[in-house]
Design an enzyme around this catalytic site. Structure first.
Site, PDB file in Angstrom:
ATOM      1  N   GLY A   1       0.880  -1.176  -0.176  1.00  7.05           N
ATOM      2  CA  GLY A   1      -0.076  -0.013   0.086  1.00  7.05           C
ATOM      3  C   GLY A   1       0.738   1.085   0.082  1.00  7.05           C
ATOM      4  N   LYS A   2       0.913   2.022   0.978  1.00  8.39           N
ATOM      5  CA  LYS A   2       1.536   3.212   1.210  1.00  8.39           C
ATOM      6  C   LYS A   2       1.162   4.184   0.038  1.00  8.39           C
ATOM      7  CE  LYS A   2       5.717   1.124   1.906  1.00  8.39           C
ATOM      8  NZ  LYS A   2       7.017   0.849   2.184  1.00  8.39           N
ATOM      9  N   HIS A   3      -0.025   4.411  -0.128  1.00  9.27           N
ATOM     10  CA  HIS A   3      -0.481   5.572  -1.204  1.00  9.27           C
ATOM     11  C   HIS A   3      -2.081   5.770  -0.839  1.00  9.27           C
ATOM     12  CE1 HIS A   3      -1.282   1.324  -3.313  1.00  9.27           C
ATOM     13  NE2 HIS A   3      -2.712   1.986  -3.510  1.00  9.27           N
ATOM     14  N   ALA A   4      -2.381   6.685  -1.551  1.00  8.55           N
ATOM     15  CA  ALA A   4      -3.917   6.953  -1.618  1.00  8.55           C
ATOM     16  C   ALA A   4      -4.324   7.219  -2.964  1.00  8.55           C
ATOM     17  CB  ALA A   4      -4.182   8.204  -0.927  1.00  8.55           C
TER      18      ALA A   4
ATOM     19  N   HIS B   1      -3.342   4.099   2.892  1.00  6.62           N
ATOM     20  CA  HIS B   1      -3.485   3.003   3.494  1.00  6.62           C
ATOM     21  C   HIS B   1      -2.332   2.083   3.342  1.00  6.62           C
ATOM     22  CE1 HIS B   1      -4.895   2.640  -0.529  1.00  6.62           C
ATOM     23  NE2 HIS B   1      -4.750   1.313  -0.570  1.00  6.62           N
TER      24      HIS B   1
END
Ligand code: TYD
Length: 154
Positions: free
Chosen positions: A60-63, A108
């Protein structure tokens, strides 16, 4: 079970329950329906597996700017951190019929995977890297609540 269904209070996220059919057959049959329990037209399905439980493993580590997704953990479990730019919370995904709706502008991450964890994701759009916000500071800029200007009335 109670732990994994704690109330979601961040914006743009909620639990999604899909139909669970327990009939005379062995096993359980769960059904995801486009525009039913999945609140969009499903354009893409992907799944994540072969995960290892290591403290450095984080996905994840993004929107997303416009993509909506629903994520299920079909086997095993993992933790998901949800961050709307204002509040952050951690949930456990461990039930194949209880997914998490990931709306837009929601940072997230997924981590703490069991080695047998399998994640299934329904997505509202085809893959488009331009829809990703991969920089956390940039994400915070996009969700920044406009500051109220205080006026001095003379
Ligand atoms: P990413 O969405 O960052 O994975 P995660 O959120 O699970 O950590 O995608 C990882 C890589 O896979 C990235 O290089 C983009 C690519 N990818 C596709 O090509 N198509 C897809 O549908 C997805 C979800 C990812």
């Amino acid at each position: 079970m109670g732990y994994s269904m704690n109330t979601i209070y961040v914006k743009n996220a909620r639990w999604i329950s899909i139909t669970k059919i327990i009939d005379g057959h062995d096993g359980i049959l769960s059904v995801a329906n486009e525009m039913g329990n999945i609140p969009f037209d499903i354009k893409r399905v992907y799944y994540i597996y072969n995960l290892i439980n290591h403290r450095n493993v984080m996905r994840g580590k993004h929107a997303h700017k416009s993509l909506e997704q629903v994520m299920f953990c079909l086997n095993g479990q993992c933790s998901v951190t949800l961050d709307d730019g204002n509040r952050r919370q951690n949930i456990i995904l461990d039930q194949p019929d209880k997914g998490i709706f990931l709306g837009t502008h929601l940072w997230h991450t997924m981590q703490e995977f069991n080695s047998n964890c399998i994640l299934l994701v329904f997505a509202s759009q085809l893959y488009n890297e331009d829809d990703y916000i991969r920089n956390y500071d940039e994400f915070l800029e996009t969700v920044k609540v406009p500051r109220l200007i205080s006026h001095t009335i003379k």
